[in-house]
Scaffold this active site. Sequence first.
Site: not given
Ligand code: UD1
Length: 437
Positions: A26-27, A121, A126, A313, A405
Amino acid sequence: MSTIVDKFRISGGRPLHGRVSISGAKNSALPCMAAALLTPETVTLHNIPYVRDIITQRRLLEDIGATVLTPELRTHKITAAHVELFEAPYELVKTMRASVLALGPLLARFGKAKVSLPGGCAIGTRPIDLHLAGFEKFGAEVKLESGNVVARAPSDGRLRAADIHFNKVTVTGTENVMMAATLARGTTTLHNAAREPEIVDLADLLNKMGARVNGAGSETIQIEGVESLGGAEHTIIPDRIETGTFIVAAALTQGRLEIKDCRPDHLEGVIEKLRSVGVMIKEVNPTTLEVTCPDGLKAGNVTTEPYPGFATDMQAQYMVLMTQAQGRSEIIETVFENRFMHASELQRMGAQIHIDGRSAIVDGPTMLTGARVIASDLRASASLVLAGLIAKDETLIDRVYHIDRGYEKIEAKLRAVGADIERIIAPVMTAPILEPV
Ligand code: UD1
């Protein structure tokens, strides 16, 4: 697909035996679908999992003006020739954070994009500040207006390449900025980029579309911008988290599962950790694993980290595993705040878990007992299903829409290998459901 009030009923205590096939990731599918917005030509994606987030992403693409054909259940042909709307509306973004992946492609191709601030989630705050800082580095103007992110390219309509340093590893942030850079003027370098297999899969698709992306899978990615991108055909990689979840299911139930159509090389960190606590994982061939747990489980500490470390995850599933291990384990969650919501439900089933900030101490082994529990997010729901598989008596899991999901037909896959699990489909409601999805 589920309604908001579907439940799972599980009678625990049956070892899982047989073969299970892993679905597409999915990701990886979500960013690859968004990448189709970068070209007016058709992008054909195979091995798309049949899960709810994909249906949401499809609706988003269609709302924007793309056509999506599915000649087969797992093949999507996406053509974004006539894009009329440059925004992802709140109704979709609130249910799925990955909707923000529309932002980079729309901004790069059309010079403008509007996306509502995300939901998804409930695992911490986030933010998407790192995505937005990246777009600003490309010369875009980014504003927050009434809960929406509104981004505009410089006056000539084209982004300018930049050197971008992420101060935290972000998966979708890396993907969003990487997609935007493919059409920027000049060569972009991303530093401290995410290294997940999904990043590499997206880069492979982008390169098939005519992009020039180098270094995906390492922490430095270079993207030489091109004038335009074209159509391509691509097969999505297998889901490494679904693979890990079934490995844990086999070990917990003391069964024997053959897990096929997977990529063990994409979850080496997880496999190594699971082996160290007693799970026997044999690589039958490069896409098949055989999992047993003949000598029981022993406790083992783990800290979640960005890839190639132990995946956040898989943290909830690992916690259930440790409830059955001999001794005390410490699980430290470093990627997300507030990602232990499954712990209180597992405690209600008899697990000995003590949470202190980002650390969870699990004492085992403990006999779990069936209970009525509530799924709170995607991976938390998976952990409750796993707990239900080994619990004495019956477990009833509420709000399984979270699991729908991201896991394709999990109850059917588990039933086929011997689990006693059924979906209780709620009758059609006549009164409105007030709870947000
Ligand atoms: C993706 C995955 C999710 C997985 C996560 C971490 C998808 C659709 N989802 O989520 O399943 O759990 O990676 O492996 O691919 N952060 C910031 N600022 C930002 C972006 C992120 O502070 O602009 C922080 C987040 O709050 C978190 C960390 O960075 O603490 C990692 O988040 P991120 O890797 O961005 O997660 P997702 O891409 O949302």
